[in-house]
Design a protein around this motif. Structure first.
Motif, PDB file in Angstrom:
ATOM      1  N   PRO A   1       0.821  -1.209   0.000  1.00  0.00           N
ATOM      2  CA  PRO A   1       0.000   0.000   0.000  1.00  0.00           C
ATOM      3  C   PRO A   1       0.853   1.257   0.000  1.00  0.00           C
ATOM      4  O   PRO A   1       1.990   1.263   0.485  1.00  0.00           O
ATOM      5  N   GLN A   2       0.296   2.328  -0.512  1.00  0.00           N
ATOM      6  CA  GLN A   2       1.031   3.575  -0.629  1.00  0.00           C
ATOM      7  C   GLN A   2       1.535   4.067   0.718  1.00  0.00           C
ATOM      8  O   GLN A   2       2.635   4.621   0.818  1.00  0.00           O
ATOM      9  N   ASP A   3       0.743   3.851   1.774  1.00  0.00           N
ATOM     10  CA  ASP A   3       1.160   4.384   3.075  1.00  0.00           C
ATOM     11  C   ASP A   3       2.298   3.588   3.709  1.00  0.00           C
ATOM     12  O   ASP A   3       2.838   3.985   4.745  1.00  0.00           O
ATOM     13  N   MET A   4       2.686   2.455   3.086  1.00  0.00           N
ATOM     14  CA  MET A   4       3.832   1.693   3.566  1.00  0.00           C
ATOM     15  C   MET A   4       5.126   2.101   2.870  1.00  0.00           C
ATOM     16  O   MET A   4       6.213   1.678   3.282  1.00  0.00           O
ATOM     17  N   ARG A   5       5.051   2.914   1.835  1.00  0.00           N
ATOM     18  CA  ARG A   5       6.242   3.271   1.053  1.00  0.00           C
ATOM     19  C   ARG A   5       7.308   3.989   1.881  1.00  0.00           C
ATOM     20  O   ARG A   5       8.511   3.716   1.733  1.00  0.00           O
ATOM     21  N   PRO A   6       6.942   4.932   2.758  1.00  0.00           N
ATOM     22  CA  PRO A   6       7.996   5.568   3.569  1.00  0.00           C
ATOM     23  C   PRO A   6       8.766   4.571   4.427  1.00  0.00           C
ATOM     24  O   PRO A   6       9.968   4.761   4.677  1.00  0.00           O
ATOM     25  N   SER A   7       8.099   3.507   4.875  1.00  0.00           N
ATOM     26  CA  SER A   7       8.776   2.493   5.681  1.00  0.00           C
ATOM     27  C   SER A   7       9.828   1.745   4.880  1.00  0.00           C
ATOM     28  O   SER A   7      10.834   1.288   5.434  1.00  0.00           O
ATOM     29  N   LEU A   8       9.612   1.591   3.572  1.00  0.00           N
ATOM     30  CA  LEU A   8      10.595   0.908   2.739  1.00  0.00           C
ATOM     31  C   LEU A   8      11.934   1.634   2.789  1.00  0.00           C
ATOM     32  O   LEU A   8      12.988   1.005   2.890  1.00  0.00           O
ATOM     33  N   GLU A   9      11.887   2.944   2.712  1.00  0.00           N
ATOM     34  CA  GLU A   9      13.124   3.715   2.753  1.00  0.00           C
ATOM     35  C   GLU A   9      13.749   3.699   4.144  1.00  0.00           C
ATOM     36  O   GLU A   9      14.971   3.690   4.284  1.00  0.00           O
ATOM     37  N   LYS A  10      12.908   3.673   5.162  1.00  0.00           N
ATOM     38  CA  LYS A  10      13.398   3.787   6.527  1.00  0.00           C
ATOM     39  C   LYS A  10      13.875   2.453   7.091  1.00  0.00           C
ATOM     40  O   LYS A  10      14.912   2.376   7.770  1.00  0.00           O
ATOM     41  N   TYR A  11      13.118   1.377   6.826  1.00  0.00           N
ATOM     42  CA  TYR A  11      13.392   0.086   7.460  1.00  0.00           C
ATOM     43  C   TYR A  11      13.799  -1.026   6.500  1.00  0.00           C
ATOM     44  O   TYR A  11      14.219  -2.095   6.945  1.00  0.00           O
ATOM     45  N   GLY A  12      13.663  -0.805   5.195  1.00  0.00           N
ATOM     46  CA  GLY A  12      13.997  -1.857   4.242  1.00  0.00           C
ATOM     47  C   GLY A  12      12.800  -2.747   3.943  1.00  0.00           C
ATOM     48  O   GLY A  12      11.750  -2.677   4.593  1.00  0.00           O
ATOM     49  N   VAL A  13      12.981  -3.624   2.958  1.00  0.00           N
ATOM     50  CA  VAL A  13      11.868  -4.435   2.456  1.00  0.00           C
ATOM     51  C   VAL A  13      11.385  -5.444   3.498  1.00  0.00           C
ATOM     52  O   VAL A  13      10.196  -5.528   3.794  1.00  0.00           O
ATOM     53  N   ASN A  14      12.287  -6.240   4.051  1.00  0.00           N
ATOM     54  CA  ASN A  14      11.874  -7.328   4.937  1.00  0.00           C
ATOM     55  C   ASN A  14      11.105  -6.824   6.158  1.00  0.00           C
ATOM     56  O   ASN A  14      10.036  -7.361   6.506  1.00  0.00           O
ATOM     57  N   ASP A  15      11.636  -5.795   6.811  1.00  0.00           N
ATOM     58  CA  ASP A  15      10.966  -5.281   8.003  1.00  0.00           C
ATOM     59  C   ASP A  15       9.635  -4.630   7.664  1.00  0.00           C
ATOM     60  O   ASP A  15       8.660  -4.746   8.428  1.00  0.00           O
ATOM     61  N   THR A  16       9.572  -3.961   6.532  1.00  0.00           N
ATOM     62  CA  THR A  16       8.317  -3.321   6.130  1.00  0.00           C
ATOM     63  C   THR A  16       7.246  -4.371   5.837  1.00  0.00           C
ATOM     64  O   THR A  16       6.088  -4.224   6.244  1.00  0.00           O
TER      65      THR A  16
END
Length: 334
Positions: free
Chosen positions: A290-305
């Motif tokens: 989801p779009q609202d998870m995109r900032p987490s990708l940059e902050k925490y990486g794919v696996n954690d997100t």
């Protein structure tokens, strides 16, 4: 003197010297001005209750996956039962009831869909494993409020983290939650198993019933009263050896007859497969998050997100996402 100050003054007058007083809290990660009406622990409780993660608990499995009936426990009703038991014990021992309640309300926020089966699934596939108590802490510190977290007090955060596992909470209120959690789930899982024709009261061994009682309410009352008596006599949180053994034996009985029962747990393998396949899919296709998870990708990486996304799902939402991705849809021509 405002309302909060009066409440804090009452704590000093009425609570045990062993209690964690609100005004003595070690505070929050980010300093905030105190509330005029609520103590810091009352404020934490309210923040948890008003969180999205708390609301999602109503659609997360407690013991039986997707039961057909309105009276089986969910993760939310379990949380409320833990809160009630812990508040009773804290009040009787003149400890801080608000702190106990706040920890109880937050202790299971990190549970996955499909109960402990879902926890096992994420533990298998996520690097570093997955433990719901650690994820509960992550939710209140890092994920709620669009990544700002709830900024709870140290005592509540530590109580949430240590409600299970080897390390004990520093506060007696936190230690109460460890017992209240077990008292609640052992007894309500028996109640649900009886409702589901997995057990009957007659199946519970006599040596356990002779100590704890032969009814749901009697067992809870016996354990709560014994904890209060033990706390008054020893100034510690625990149970007399005889009652501790009876509770441990009852828990082992549940593992044998319910938690490992093929009939009771026949659908869990499907829940495990759903979460593992979703995890693999989103790790390979993070653009589908989801779009609202995109900032987490940059902050925490794919696996954690991906872990955060899946762990936050309710049972039915996980099923819907699985169907959307993996179940073919019929052709329609308009």
């Amino acid at each position: 003197m405002n309302v909060r100050q009066r409440l804090e003054h009452n704590e000093e007058l009425l609570l045990s010297p062993r209690a964690c007083l609100s005004e003595n809290s070690r505070g929050r990660e980010r300093a905030e001005p105190p509330d005029d009406v609520r103590t810091c622990f009352m404020r934490d409780r309210d923040r948890i209750i008003h969180s999205k993660s708390f609301r999602r608990l109503k659609h997360k499995t407690q013991c039986f996956l997707a039961p057909e009936g309105d009276h089986y426990r969910t993760r939310l009703t379990h949380t409320l039962e833990v809160s009630q038991i812990s508040r009773t014990i804290a009040r009787a021992l003149a400890l801080n009831e608000d702190l106990a309640e706040a920890i109880a309300m937050g202790h299971d926020l990190g549970h996955t869909p499909f109960g402990h089966a879902g926890e096992s699934a994420l533990n298998d596939v996520h690097p570093g494993g997955f433990r719901h108590n650690e994820h509960s802490l992550r939710i209140v510190e890092r994920l709620e409020k669009d990544g700002r977290g709830l900024n709870l007090t140290y005592e509540v955060r530590q109580g949430i983290l240590r409600h299970t596992g080897a390390a004990l909470p520093e506060t007696l209120e936190g230690q109460i939650i460890r017992f209240a959690d077990r008292i609640a789930y052992i007894n309500h899982d028996i109640d649900d198993a009886i409702r589901g024709d997995i057990l009957s009261e007659r199946d519970i061994p006599d040596d356990i019933s002779d100590v704890l009682g032969n009814r749901h309410s009697m067992r809870i009352n016996t354990l709560v009263v014994n904890m209060i008596d033990y706390g008054e006599q020893t100034r510690r949180i625990g149970l007399v050896d005889e009652y501790q053994k009876a509770m441990d034996d009852l828990r082992e009985f549940l593992f044998e007859k319910v938690y490992r029962n093929p009939r009771a747990k026949s659908e869990e393998s499907k829940g495990i497969d759903i979460l593992k396949r979703l995890y693999d899919y989103f790790c390979k296709n993070p653009d589908k998050l989801p779009q609202d998870m995109r900032p987490s990708l940059e902050k925490y990486g794919v696996n954690d997100t991906v872990r955060d996304y899946i762990a936050g799902m309710t049972d039915r939402f996980a099923i819907v996402r699985y169907e959307d991705i993996f179940v073919p849809k019929g052709w329609a021509k308009y």
